[in-house]
Design an enzyme around this catalytic site. Structure first.
Site, PDB file in Angstrom:
ATOM      1  CG  ASP A 106       0.498 -12.449  -2.239  1.00 46.73           C
ATOM      2  OD1 ASP A 106       1.559 -11.854  -2.017  1.00 46.73           O
ATOM      3  OD2 ASP A 106      -0.603 -12.118  -1.744  1.00 46.73           O
ATOM      4  CD  GLU A 134       4.443 -13.306   0.991  1.00 46.14           C
ATOM      5  OE1 GLU A 134       4.853 -12.316   1.600  1.00 46.14           O
ATOM      6  OE2 GLU A 134       3.296 -13.366   0.499  1.00 46.14           O
ATOM      7  CG  ASP A 191       3.630 -11.802  -7.035  1.00 45.08           C
ATOM      8  OD1 ASP A 191       2.958 -12.562  -6.323  1.00 45.08           O
ATOM      9  OD2 ASP A 191       4.520 -11.050  -6.602  1.00 45.08           O
TER      10      ASP A 191
HETATM   11  C1  GLC Z   1       2.187 -10.437   0.292  1.00 50.16           C
HETATM   12  C2  GLC Z   1       2.830  -9.424  -0.615  1.00 50.16           C
HETATM   13  C3  GLC Z   1       2.536  -8.061  -0.068  1.00 50.16           C
HETATM   14  C4  GLC Z   1       1.046  -7.856  -0.093  1.00 50.16           C
HETATM   15  C5  GLC Z   1       0.336  -8.964   0.672  1.00 50.16           C
HETATM   16  C6  GLC Z   1      -1.115  -8.999   0.349  1.00 50.16           C
HETATM   17  O1  GLC Z   1       2.749 -10.454   1.555  1.00 50.16           O
HETATM   18  O2  GLC Z   1       4.186  -9.698  -0.741  1.00 50.16           O
HETATM   19  O3  GLC Z   1       3.191  -7.068  -0.804  1.00 50.16           O
HETATM   20  O4  GLC Z   1       0.723  -6.625   0.463  1.00 50.16           O
HETATM   21  O5  GLC Z   1       0.816 -10.240   0.342  1.00 50.16           O
HETATM   22  O6  GLC Z   1      -1.299  -9.502  -0.954  1.00 50.16           O
END
Ligand code: GLC
Length: 534
Positions: free
Chosen positions: A207, A270, A100
């Site tokens: 992310d 994401e 990640d």
């Molecule tokens: C993304 C992650 C989440 C995290 C956020 C900040 O949305 O999936 O878990 O808190 O980013 O990094």
């Protein structure tokens, strides 16, 4: 035909939340050695890749999404040697390993930010995003530079009193946004990718890919119509200056360039955006970006056969037009467990949908045994998103992050019996666990395995085009996957009525979610998912 597909197209990705999978050290927090020990189980699921949520050095204020060293393993999880052993074991078992990558922000503990804090003249000052206070009517400092908000509540700006300037953080104040417009930042961050790629990592989940760049005019964002105080902070503003900015693509293009320095690697981004915008993150054949832009729409749609069909038709067609490979997700560490969302009766219908649509499925650990959201009492709450917005329902992510349920012993085999797990275990672990389900052919676990097995046996399920079927029933979603004369039909009853679908049900039953083998032509029963040959 399937031979032409890459592993990230034909395969199933399995997300592991490292804190919650398996503790080998007895401290109540999962770790890398624990994961390695459980990899044979993961392989037994018939999945192809594991994605590990962040394992890097971190003060863990957002449980690893606040990275203090992009090239280090946090001691809580183990060492680099432990990581190398994990990769070696995964590869021996035929599993790919994905990490990640958290490029939008570092931890405030990162030495870069610490150096930036030393003053306006610091070499690293411009590695983050600093602004003077807003002008104040009476000549004094006027507070945050604009109205931008943090996803976790409050302003996205925190004042550094020493320098009198504010820095930007779209999440916690301890997660300052990196300035991707600075070439030195990009060079350092891309080198972090290379570091892991050289260690044999097969890919990355990236992310908040759609938040990387912010508009340099720093204008206020409009308040979203209909938003009311007490609702989730992330929904308050129309994020026209902080999300989906054109420059994101240039930054992602550079990441892609690094991945392409190595054979057969991938990244999945994401991104929470509507389909048309989402697909732009895959780029074009000449300038590809993310191999997969995560498609979270199955999480966001109402659980309704017509709504789901309409979306799948639209997304599948849009992917074909864009030359982009589809992907599907039902849950992750930020979203309610899908069994809690769709209900027990629909759980296998949803699981069947995930594993039979055209595109790469990503499964979340524990969903294969039917884990549900676990109610967390206020005293046990640890998620900063929940702690900062205690009155907003659904903002706390602890319920979907609880320890994996391996067996019926105290602490469910997740950690030693006398340890205090970092989050409480579900009450149902004595019955809902891997050991109880492993040898029961009718279990949720084995129904998951049957689906992944079928994907391997029937190439049309991975490589075959998708076509939805009209039925007379609004609560049934039916589609075919067909390739080179081989065909499967997937019938999903989202409702509680038996549905006679006539000739659509003709064919040999390959799998029924109800565990039996209905005869050709038998009506679809309430809450049944059936896969037919032909
Ligand atoms: C993304 C992650 C989440 C995290 C956020 C900040 O949305 O999936 O878990 O808190 O980013 O990094």
């Amino acid at each position: 035909m399937t031979g032409e597909l890459k592993w990230w197209q034909s395969g199933v990705i399995y997300q592991i939340y490292p804190r919650s999978f398996q503790d080998s050290g007895g401290d109540g927090v999962g770790d890398l050695r624990g994961i390695t020990a459980r990899l044979p189980y993961v392989a037994s699921l018939g999945v192809d890749a594991v994605w590990l949520s962040p394992i890097f050095t971190s003060p863990m204020r957002d449980f690893g999404y606040d990275v203090a060293d992009y090239c280090g393993v946090d001691p809580l999880f183990g060492t680099l040697e432990d990581f190398d052993a994990l990769v070696a074991e995964a590869h021996r078992l035929g599993l790919k390993v994905m990490l990640d990558y958290v490029p939008n922000h570092s931890s405030s503990d990162h030495p870069w930010f610490q150096e930036a804090l030393t003053g306006r003249g610091s070499d690293k000052r411009d590695w983050y995003i600093w602004r003077d206070p807003a002008p104040a009517a009476n000549g004094g400092a006027g507070g945050p530079p604009n109205n931008w908000t943090s996803f976790f509540g409050g302003s996205a700006w925190t004042l550094d009193t020493a320098s009198g300037q504010y820095y930007l953080h779209q999440f916690l104040p301890s997660q300052p946004d990196l300035n991707w417009r600075n070439p030195a930042v990009r060079a350092a961050m891309l080198d972090a990718l290379r570091f892991w790629l050289r260690r044999g990592v097969d890919g990355f989940r990236v992310d908040v890919m759609w938040l990387l760049a912010v508009d340099e005019r720093f204008l206020d964002e409009p308040v979203r119509e209909g938003w009311k105080p007490g609702q989730a902070a992330g929904g308050m503003l129309e994020h026209i200056y902080t999300q989906d900015q054109a420059d994101n693509r240039a930054f992602i293009r550079e990441m892609r360039g690094v991945l392409d320095e190595f054979p057969d690697r991938m990244m999945v981004g994401e991104i929470y955006l509507p389909v048309e915008k989402l697909l732009t993150y895959a780029g074009t054949p000449d300038a590809p970006l993310a191999h997969l832009p995560f498609n979270f729409h199955l999480i966001q749609l109402p659980w309704d056969a017509s709504a789901v069909r309409r979306f799948v038709d639209k997304y599948d067609a849009a992917c074909l037009r864009a030359g982009s490979w589809p992907n599907w997700v039902l849950g992750n560490h930020d979203q309610a467990r899908f069994r809690s969302r769709v209900g027990d009766a629909q759980y296998r219908v949803a699981q069947t949908l995930l594993l039979t649509l055209r595109g790469t499925p990503t499964a979340y650990y524990g969903d294969e045994i039917g884990m549900k959201n676990v109610p967390i009492s206020p005293e046990r709450m640890v998620d900063p998103a929940g702690l900062r917005q205690p009155d907003v329902p659904g903002e706390c992510r602890d319920p979907e992050r609880t320890p994996m349920q391996w067996d019926a012993t105290p602490n469910a085999g997740f950690t030693v019996p006398d340890a205090d797990p970092w989050l409480p275990l579900a009450d149902d672990y004595a019955t809902v666990n891997v050991q109880a389900q492993d040898h029961d052919p009718a279990s949720d676990l084995n129904s998951f395995r049957a689906l992944t097995r079928l994907r391997r046996e029937r190439p049309e399920l991975t490589a075959g085009p998708y076509r939805s079927l009209d039925t007379d029933h609004a609560d049934v979603f039916a589609f075919v996957r067909e390739l080179e004369g081989q065909r499967v039909t997937v019938l999903l009853n989202f409702g509680t009525e038996e549905r006679d679908l006539g000739s659509v049900t003709h064919g040999e039953t390959l799998l029924s979610s109800l565990g039996d083998q209905p005869a050709s032509g038998a009506p679809l029963r309430p809450n049944e998912a059936r896969i037919l040959a032909g």
